[in-house]
Design an enzyme around this catalytic site. Structure first.
Site, short mmCIF file in Angstrom:
data_model
loop_
_atom_site.label_atom_id
_atom_site.label_comp_id
_atom_site.label_asym_id
_atom_site.label_seq_id
_atom_site.Cartn_x
_atom_site.Cartn_y
_atom_site.Cartn_z
CE LYS A 130 -11.80 0.26 4.21
NZ LYS A 130 -10.28 -0.28 3.89
CG ASP A 159 -8.95 -5.54 3.87
OD1 ASP A 159 -9.26 -5.20 2.56
OD2 ASP A 159 -7.43 -5.12 3.61
CD GLN A 184 -6.76 1.31 5.04
OE1 GLN A 184 -8.33 1.89 5.26
NE2 GLN A 184 -6.80 1.60 3.82
#
Ligand code: NAD
Length: 292
Positions: free
Chosen positions: A52, A119, A96
């Site tokens: 990412k 997200d 994450q």
């Protein structure tokens, strides 16, 4: 059989985003800035986060990696999230997953400012998504919609079977594909671990999304001719012939299913790269909103 090439499509999307970043810079507007919080040293999580960050560099975003040790307290993680919430230069950030067991994942996700939740995991964004209101769509379902749309796979009126009901893939995708939208208007069945006679259900499907995390679970005898297959699964399967000692396997037995499919995503190079591209797209959208 057409391969739904997630690698190529995600590169196209990244090029489009890079153009948009150039346009922002030329107007002296703010550059998109994505932050990622990583807790611990889980190999797969480190790989995802690094991919990412690298993608940010390639398209001209600013990026920040906050790397916390495995034994970080929940309190310390929440403090870091609060800092990111209050930092005006950060347009969006991700935490994450999975987090170490001593940290309450739900509490952490709830602490993220929904306006920076690129997200799309915060209940506010999930709620807006179910009501078809503008919001951050979570990256994996968003990427699958984009792939179907760009390859012009007909979803309207299609019989779609989503295998897996997780909060990050199966559930949101099943909602999105049933909505009146691009890559939507489908008749969706959600299958899960308690589903009986799964083969009978999948054999009637025009489109199957496999998101259960069991390598090569979906086999050729379970699908009909002409089916479209989206393979979300990524599992590290031990393989001593590979330099890393493992190979990446999808949830679909590519060889047998591929013989019958009209469209199919490979693993790797299918859904995975699309997920990263859509995270970047969400960050660009957040930045454009902050610039206005
Ligand atoms: P999960 O592990 O949270 O849940 C698995 C789901 O599969 C559950 O809903 C369960 O009911 C269902 N299931 C389990 N066994 C089943 C069976 N025998 N028959 C039918 N359904 C069954 O799922 P997840 O987090 O969505 O992950 C699924 C897979 O997708 C994993 O391999 C994960 O690594 C991968 N994944 C990939 C991406 C990507 O970007 N490509 C993103 C997220 C997850």
């Amino acid at each position: 059989m057409t391969i739904l090439d997630g690698k190529k499509t995600s590169n196209d999307i990244k090029d489009e985003i890079a153009e948009a970043v150039k346009a922002l810079k030329s107007k002296s507007k703010k550059t998109p800035h994505l932050a990622a919080v990583l807790v611990g040293t889980d190999g797969a999580s480190m790989t995802y986060v690094n991919a990412k960050v690298k993608a940010c560099e390639r398209i001209g975003f600013n990026s920040t990696l906050i790397d916390l040790p495995e034994n970080t307290s929940e309190e310390n993680l929440l403090e870091n999230i609060e800092k990111l919430n209050n930092d005006n230069d950060i347009d969006g950030f991700i935490v994450q997953l999975p987090l170490p067991k001593h940290i309450d994942e739900q509490k952490v996700l709830m602490a993220v400012n929904p306006d920076k939740d690129v997200d799309g995991f915060h209940p506010i964004n999930v709620g807006k998504m179910t009501l078809d209101l503008p919001c951050f769509l979570s990256a994996t379902p968003f990427g699958i919609l984009e792939l179907l749309e760009r390859y012009k796979v007909e979803t309207s009126g299609a019989n779609v079977v989503v295998i897996g009901r997780s909060h990050i893939v199966g559930r949101p995708l099943s909602i999105l594909m049933s909505q009146k939208r691009k890559a939507g208007n489908a008749t969706v069945t959600v299958a899960h671990s308690r589903t009986k006679n799964l083969s009978e259900i999948t054999q009637k499907a025009d489109i199957i999304v496999a998101a259960l995390g069991i390598p090569e679970f979906l086999t050729g005898d379970m699908v009909k001719e002409g089916v479209t297959i989206i393979d979300v699964g990524i599992t590290r399967v031990p393989d001593e012939t590979k330099p890393r000692g493992y190979r990446l396997a999808g949830d679909v037995h590519f060889e047998s299913v591929g013989k019958k499919a009209s469209f199919i995503t490979p693993v790797p190079g299918g859904v995975g790269p699309m997920t990263i591209a859509m995270l970047l797209k969400n960050t660009l959208l957040a930045c454009q909103r902050n610039n206005n």
